[in-house]
Design an enzyme around this catalytic site. Sequence first.
Site, PDB file in Angstrom:
ATOM      1  N   SER A 157      -4.224  -5.595   9.453  1.00 57.56           N
ATOM      2  CA  SER A 157      -4.557  -4.226   9.046  1.00 57.56           C
ATOM      3  C   SER A 157      -6.021  -4.156   8.611  1.00 57.56           C
ATOM      4  O   SER A 157      -6.677  -3.118   8.764  1.00 57.56           O
ATOM      5  CB  SER A 157      -3.634  -3.721   7.939  1.00 57.56           C
ATOM      6  N   LYS A 196      -1.276  -4.864  -2.918  1.00 62.50           N
ATOM      7  CA  LYS A 196      -0.043  -4.300  -3.470  1.00 62.50           C
ATOM      8  C   LYS A 196       0.342  -4.898  -4.816  1.00 62.50           C
ATOM      9  O   LYS A 196       1.201  -4.352  -5.498  1.00 62.50           O
ATOM     10  CB  LYS A 196       1.098  -4.489  -2.476  1.00 62.50           C
TER      11      LYS A 196
END
Lengths: 312, 91
Positions: free
Chosen positions: A258, A44
Amino acid sequence: MARFDSILDLVGDTPLVALHPLSPSPEVRIWAKLEGQNPGGSVKDRIAVEMIDAAERVGQLMPGATILEPSSGNTGIGLAMVARLRGYRLRVVMPDNVSIERRQLLEIFGADVVLSPGAEGSNGAIRLAEKLATEDPSQVMLFQYGNPANVDAHYRTTGPEILRDCPEVDVFVGGLGTSGTLMGVGKYLKEHKPDVRVVAVEPPSGELVQGLRSLEDGFVPPIFDPAVLDRKLIVRPRESIEWTRRLLDDCGIFAGISAGAIVAGAAKTAETMERGTIVTIIPDGGWKYLSSGAWTDDLDVVEERATRINFW
Amino acid sequence: MAVEVRLPTLLRAHADGAASVPADGATVGEVFTALVAKHPGLQGQLIDDSGSLHRFVNVYCNDDDIRYLDQLDTKVADGDVISILPAVAGG
């Protein structure tokens, strides 16, 4: 030369590393892009820089402005790092059941954390952020779910890096959150190598979000274009944790949960191929998930914990 | 074909609180028709007025999202697990 003026110059250009021990066949090669190598610790960082740069270019962000963003963690942390250096204040709206480390990191970087009901998941954080933005319109919401700069970051950097480092790529497997990575990388790869297939792995967040009142509270990110994907898989919490462990045990990679889900999806995709090359993404390292006990506690205990705490 | 349908929390109230219900059909669409016949409260929750899958519902046949298979015409086999999940955000 590895010498930089700013920590932000280290965002991107992450390495690919082989996950061959996790492939069901020696004819199918799996490579993972280690996004945890970014300075803020996750993929991110790329969109944090891109969204803030884009907002500055069009005059949406003025010096001293307050940025408001719904995020379950990593986007908030990336924005906090950039905001700190560029002199913006940051408010992150985050579900109250995310792993404690994410909140700690945001606070360390000086962000103001606003908690939303965990039972409503990221959908609840989005709703609360929209309400706060209406109450005080001086705040700038970059809104990763609808911001084209989210897709552009990956179209401009992640996609080209993958093709440069692995021109033989046949399949890209990525995780679905905002869909930014899959949209940007998927579009870039398909434009430059039309036979590439794009596979999305959906984390099982929908099973964890217990507090939606009706299906009308559902959310599909405005940047999501279903046509970019060729296949979409779901991976269960238990499998995600098992593959997070396998990444460590078989490849020496300490990754977030994840990543376990995405790599499980990459391995399932590999099972359907006779030969070829898969490139996948490891969105972050395991540091922010130590409190999950994913590597140390009994699998049943961690699985149960994952129904209460959002590790995705 | 006999399959297991897993329901998300918010739809369980329409199926006597069950997290998982058995249903029959040769395709996902047929399974849903059988499901709605048995649990009328699910009417309109899975399929919209135009006959397509509800926009905020994701349906998986085993691991695969049926939107990338044959949508509601996706064939099912005995023992398949159909999971219905609300569309949620991540990030």
